[in-house]
Design a protein around this motif. Sequence first.
Motif, PDB file in Angstrom:
ATOM      1  N   THR A 174       0.799  -1.226   0.000  1.00 24.64           N
ATOM      2  CA  THR A 174       0.000   0.000   0.000  1.00 24.64           C
ATOM      3  C   THR A 174       0.831   1.275   0.000  1.00 24.64           C
ATOM      4  OG1 THR A 174      -0.141  -0.085   2.418  1.00 24.64           O
ATOM      5  CG2 THR A 174      -1.906  -1.145   1.178  1.00 24.64           C
ATOM      6  N   LEU A 175       2.099   1.187  -0.328  1.00 20.82           N
ATOM      7  CA  LEU A 175       2.961   2.369  -0.264  1.00 20.82           C
ATOM      8  C   LEU A 175       2.468   3.483  -1.177  1.00 20.82           C
ATOM      9  CD1 LEU A 175       5.458   3.947   0.539  1.00 20.82           C
ATOM     10  CD2 LEU A 175       6.763   2.655  -1.154  1.00 20.82           C
ATOM     11  N   ALA A 176       2.113   3.169  -2.416  1.00 20.69           N
ATOM     12  CA  ALA A 176       1.680   4.218  -3.342  1.00 20.69           C
ATOM     13  C   ALA A 176       0.420   4.910  -2.844  1.00 20.69           C
ATOM     14  CB  ALA A 176       1.453   3.634  -4.731  1.00 20.69           C
ATOM     15  N   ARG A 177      -0.501   4.138  -2.287  1.00 20.98           N
ATOM     16  CA  ARG A 177      -1.730   4.736  -1.769  1.00 20.98           C
ATOM     17  C   ARG A 177      -1.421   5.701  -0.629  1.00 20.98           C
ATOM     18  NH1 ARG A 177      -5.054   0.621   1.075  1.00 20.98           N
ATOM     19  NH2 ARG A 177      -4.119   1.505   2.934  1.00 20.98           N
ATOM     20  N   LYS A 178      -0.550   5.287   0.288  1.00 21.17           N
ATOM     21  CA  LYS A 178      -0.200   6.153   1.413  1.00 21.17           C
ATOM     22  C   LYS A 178       0.556   7.390   0.942  1.00 21.17           C
ATOM     23  CE  LYS A 178       0.167   2.449   4.863  1.00 21.17           C
ATOM     24  NZ  LYS A 178       1.102   1.713   5.752  1.00 21.17           N
ATOM     25  N   ALA A 179       1.543   7.175   0.059  1.00 19.60           N
ATOM     26  CA  ALA A 179       2.375   8.288  -0.377  1.00 19.60           C
ATOM     27  C   ALA A 179       1.583   9.282  -1.209  1.00 19.60           C
ATOM     28  CB  ALA A 179       3.573   7.760  -1.167  1.00 19.60           C
ATOM     29  N   GLY A 180       0.702   8.795  -2.085  1.00 26.34           N
ATOM     30  CA  GLY A 180      -0.112   9.693  -2.896  1.00 26.34           C
ATOM     31  C   GLY A 180      -1.082  10.500  -2.058  1.00 26.34           C
ATOM     32  N   THR A 181      -1.707   9.845  -1.082  1.00 27.56           N
ATOM     33  CA  THR A 181      -2.624  10.549  -0.185  1.00 27.56           C
ATOM     34  C   THR A 181      -1.878  11.579   0.648  1.00 27.56           C
ATOM     35  OG1 THR A 181      -4.024   8.567  -0.065  1.00 27.56           O
ATOM     36  CG2 THR A 181      -4.347  10.236   1.634  1.00 27.56           C
ATOM     37  N   PHE A 182      -0.695  11.198   1.126  1.00 30.33           N
ATOM     38  CA  PHE A 182       0.099  12.113   1.955  1.00 30.33           C
ATOM     39  C   PHE A 182       0.531  13.340   1.158  1.00 30.33           C
ATOM     40  CE2 PHE A 182       3.737  13.660   4.345  1.00 30.33           C
ATOM     41  CZ  PHE A 182       3.321  13.509   5.656  1.00 30.33           C
ATOM     42  N   CYS A 322     -20.909  11.720   0.964  1.00 29.52           N
ATOM     43  CA  CYS A 322     -20.437  10.770  -0.035  1.00 29.52           C
ATOM     44  C   CYS A 322     -18.924  10.777  -0.020  1.00 29.52           C
ATOM     45  CB  CYS A 322     -20.953  11.144  -1.419  1.00 29.52           C
ATOM     46  SG  CYS A 322     -20.310  12.725  -2.017  1.00 29.52           S
ATOM     47  N   SER A 323     -18.316   9.803  -0.661  1.00 29.71           N
ATOM     48  CA  SER A 323     -16.859   9.797  -0.798  1.00 29.71           C
ATOM     49  C   SER A 323     -16.469   8.825  -1.884  1.00 29.71           C
ATOM     50  CB  SER A 323     -16.168   9.413   0.520  1.00 29.71           C
ATOM     51  OG  SER A 323     -16.452   8.071   0.871  1.00 29.71           O
ATOM     52  N   VAL A 324     -15.248   9.011  -2.370  1.00 31.64           N
ATOM     53  CA  VAL A 324     -14.622   8.070  -3.288  1.00 31.64           C
ATOM     54  C   VAL A 324     -13.418   7.507  -2.549  1.00 31.64           C
ATOM     55  CG1 VAL A 324     -13.560   7.733  -5.546  1.00 31.64           C
ATOM     56  CG2 VAL A 324     -15.396   9.420  -5.256  1.00 31.64           C
ATOM     57  N   ALA A 325     -13.382   6.191  -2.403  1.00 31.41           N
ATOM     58  CA  ALA A 325     -12.375   5.560  -1.551  1.00 31.41           C
ATOM     59  C   ALA A 325     -11.554   4.561  -2.335  1.00 31.41           C
ATOM     60  CB  ALA A 325     -13.050   4.854  -0.371  1.00 31.41           C
ATOM     61  N   LEU A 326     -10.255   4.545  -2.071  1.00 27.35           N
ATOM     62  CA  LEU A 326      -9.409   3.479  -2.580  1.00 27.35           C
ATOM     63  C   LEU A 326      -9.608   2.281  -1.668  1.00 27.35           C
ATOM     64  CD1 LEU A 326      -6.056   5.246  -3.503  1.00 27.35           C
ATOM     65  CD2 LEU A 326      -7.891   4.507  -5.010  1.00 27.35           C
ATOM     66  N   ASP A 327     -10.097   1.210  -2.247  1.00 25.21           N
ATOM     67  CA  ASP A 327     -10.387   0.012  -1.475  1.00 25.21           C
ATOM     68  C   ASP A 327      -9.143  -0.438  -0.734  1.00 25.21           C
ATOM     69  OD1 ASP A 327     -11.597  -2.197  -0.512  1.00 25.21           O
ATOM     70  OD2 ASP A 327     -12.292  -2.947  -2.435  1.00 25.21           O
ATOM     71  N   ARG A 328      -9.298  -0.864   0.505  1.00 31.32           N
ATOM     72  CA  ARG A 328      -8.156  -1.179   1.354  1.00 31.32           C
ATOM     73  C   ARG A 328      -7.669  -2.611   1.219  1.00 31.32           C
ATOM     74  NH1 ARG A 328      -8.952   0.441   7.379  1.00 31.32           N
ATOM     75  NH2 ARG A 328      -6.817  -0.316   7.378  1.00 31.32           N
ATOM     76  N   ARG A 329      -8.199  -3.347   0.291  1.00 35.36           N
ATOM     77  CA  ARG A 329      -7.812  -4.742   0.189  1.00 35.36           C
ATOM     78  C   ARG A 329      -6.345  -4.894  -0.194  1.00 35.36           C
ATOM     79  NH1 ARG A 329     -12.878  -6.421  -3.381  1.00 35.36           N
ATOM     80  NH2 ARG A 329     -12.103  -4.581  -4.437  1.00 35.36           N
ATOM     81  N   GLN A 330      -5.798  -6.077   0.117  1.00 30.37           N
ATOM     82  CA  GLN A 330      -4.377  -6.327  -0.088  1.00 30.37           C
ATOM     83  C   GLN A 330      -3.952  -5.972  -1.506  1.00 30.37           C
ATOM     84  OE1 GLN A 330      -2.769  -8.858  -2.039  1.00 30.37           O
ATOM     85  NE2 GLN A 330      -0.750  -8.243  -1.355  1.00 30.37           N
ATOM     86  N   GLY A 331      -2.831  -5.261  -1.612  1.00 29.51           N
ATOM     87  CA  GLY A 331      -2.280  -4.935  -2.905  1.00 29.51           C
ATOM     88  C   GLY A 331      -2.682  -3.582  -3.441  1.00 29.51           C
ATOM     89  N   ASN A 332      -3.788  -3.006  -2.970  1.00 27.01           N
ATOM     90  CA  ASN A 332      -4.248  -1.764  -3.574  1.00 27.01           C
ATOM     91  C   ASN A 332      -3.218  -0.666  -3.374  1.00 27.01           C
ATOM     92  OD1 ASN A 332      -5.712   1.017  -3.269  1.00 27.01           O
ATOM     93  ND2 ASN A 332      -6.991  -0.241  -4.566  1.00 27.01           N
ATOM     94  N   GLY A 333      -2.978   0.094  -4.424  1.00 31.74           N
ATOM     95  CA  GLY A 333      -2.068   1.221  -4.333  1.00 31.74           C
ATOM     96  C   GLY A 333      -0.640   0.881  -4.679  1.00 31.74           C
ATOM     97  N   ALA A 334      -0.286  -0.375  -4.799  1.00 31.19           N
ATOM     98  CA  ALA A 334       1.084  -0.740  -5.133  1.00 31.19           C
ATOM     99  C   ALA A 334       1.095  -1.597  -6.387  1.00 31.19           C
ATOM    100  CB  ALA A 334       1.733  -1.490  -3.973  1.00 31.19           C
TER     101      ALA A 334
END
Length: 724
Positions: A174-182, A322-334
């Motif tokens: 999930t590094l890309a998801r965290k880094a992009g959000t940050f 409402c919101s648009v969410a990146l699903d937290r399942r394994q692998g998302n964002g990387a």
Amino acid sequence: MRETTITRRGFLAAAAGTVGVAAAVGVANSPWDSALGVNYETDENVRLVHSSCRGCANNCGFTAYVNQGKLGKVIGDAANPASGGKLCAVGYAYPQIAESKDRVVEPLKKNAKGTFDPITWDEAFSEIASAIEGIDPSKLAFIGDGQPTSSFYGERFMWALGSANVYTDDAMRTLARKAGTFAALGVEGYEPDVEHSKLTVYICDGAVGGMSPAQVAAMQAGHANGARIVAVGPCRTDDMCLADEWLAVKPATQLALVLALSSELLRNGYDANFVAAQGSGFDAYRTAVLPYTAAWAEGVTGVSANAIQALAASLAQAAPACSVALDRRQGNGALYGNSGELARATALLNALLGCYNQKGGALVNARVRPGALEGIPVVDAPSASRIGDADYPLAAAVGGTAAAALRAAHDGQVRGLIFCGTDYVADAASPSYLRSAIEGCDLSVCIDVELSETAQACQYVLPDMSYLERDELPAFVDGPTPSVVMRRAVLDVVNPVAMPLDRIIWHLASECGFGDAFDFEQDDVARAQLASVDVSFEGAVANGTVSLSDRALAYGQMPAWGTPSGKIEFASEACQVAGLSAAPTWKEPAQLPAGAQLALVSGALPVNSGGLAANVDSLAAIIAKYDLTRVWLNGQDAQNLGIAEGDEVLLSNQADVKATAHVTSCVVPGAVYVPAGFGRTSAGQTKAAGVGVNVAELVPFAIEDGYGAGMVRDAVLTVQKAGA
């Protein structure tokens, strides 16, 4: 100080009044208890221990019912933010690993033939310490599983050596998801308040498992309350039974859809007051994003312009609930070469909706970490910089990238690697590349429970205790309401030769000459960490999960945006420094299908989260019974390729692998879904070895620009009927 205590009878009395938990506990003389010969609700020899699962990264909390050192059953803890009173199939089955016949039962050293010989602990510590002393600290790296104990002890050990090269395996998750959000918000994540929403859109990546039970329960509650739930992704996944509709997009094009939704909002109405009050760099963002029209996105994603415009209008109407969410399942964002930009663009799309910390919107995770640890000597961070931070500054902000360290090892710039609890070789891209990197080092050590693919590549394998046999340091869990979760030892020690991780590190430190840096017990650290956030050690042990409700967000209250400007950065100087555009822009995946090629889609199955569980007896039986290793092909593609249900197919990219085909409408045309976590080759994992194919073999090693994430799914495959 927060402190409560609980007895076995007190726990049962509380559980009896909790929906879901009472059902999980069962009644006296239940078939389960009868089969085990113990009534776990009344027998005075039974003790209750709070712990947490190790089957995936969710760390779902549970209560273990233990009779004379043996585990009888587990039930999910209702207060735990991930389990919410439930466990998944992996959670119930994974405890079998403690008594697996595949346990590494003694320290091992690789011989000249490439096989392993047993050695004593004293020999292992002495030889490893001698090798460490011969390597420049700047060329040593530690890669852990991200669990609290390995993170604390690994960092402390490396810092005492003078090395800054400490990483988790997040680069393949999930590094890309965290880094992009940050980069956009200055925080690592947010949660959709789906239970109270009018509309929640989940951007999925093709995984078909890994959601925590609490997430599933929240989706159920939202659906019951009238929320509209839209799932966007290349696969129709198992949890989409809770969604109202599936928008089928081509793999790695979710970024294009998010940009088009943002463009529609900019054109037809967004929350201008929220943007003006909370944002910076908006004019540059508007200029960059407006050209990404719905018509443009249709050609990229395969989703019709009308559907994109309709979804944007629905979001605007539902806002801010409402919101648009990146699903937290394994692998998302990387996954792909544009996943960091997907995370950044999605975070900014929510800002256009003005939905942050609004009821039914996107709730920013509160982050609580231990402060100064009273009684624990300080080890200062080294002055040297961590490998990869200069090349991937956006990753540096959220913990660095192990992918850069492994590339450095492959290039000869890292000479020593220590792995802890992670099977990086099996689960990241290009196992042959990673094995080459490890085998080229002067020293490689793997601390783990089984002889994993990573362990098999290393020179030394040190047997850790399983998660049921040892205590873990407290986990500080981010969320709208942050919490502390305790994992305590449940079983009597099954493997008496194995050593808990904290003692392994202490012995290595002592051999290296700085054992005084670890002159304390693990529980001393736990007590100090908890005291620093005003939580009682005894209360945390007694309850398993302590909610830090005084740190919880409140609807309508904005968080402290941790960006350089102190605002949501629609245009980011940090991204420019990292070589990206100031505002999010479309970036194609690195690999694009040509001719008859199919784009790769992959993810974890519900019974094999990230491959950790494939070697567990009962889960292996489920996998075999339902033939879950099959690869999915859309019926249109299968017909074009002359492939029928059950045919053996050949998948080719940088390797050739054979698999069984499943023809289905649950994957988009032009894509092939290959389930993750299979194709193990280590003879030390007897249930998993040779079952299915390893998707990682088909993906070239690559690192996402700026964000530093391993592009573990960015590949296109040639698919044909075997023997054709």
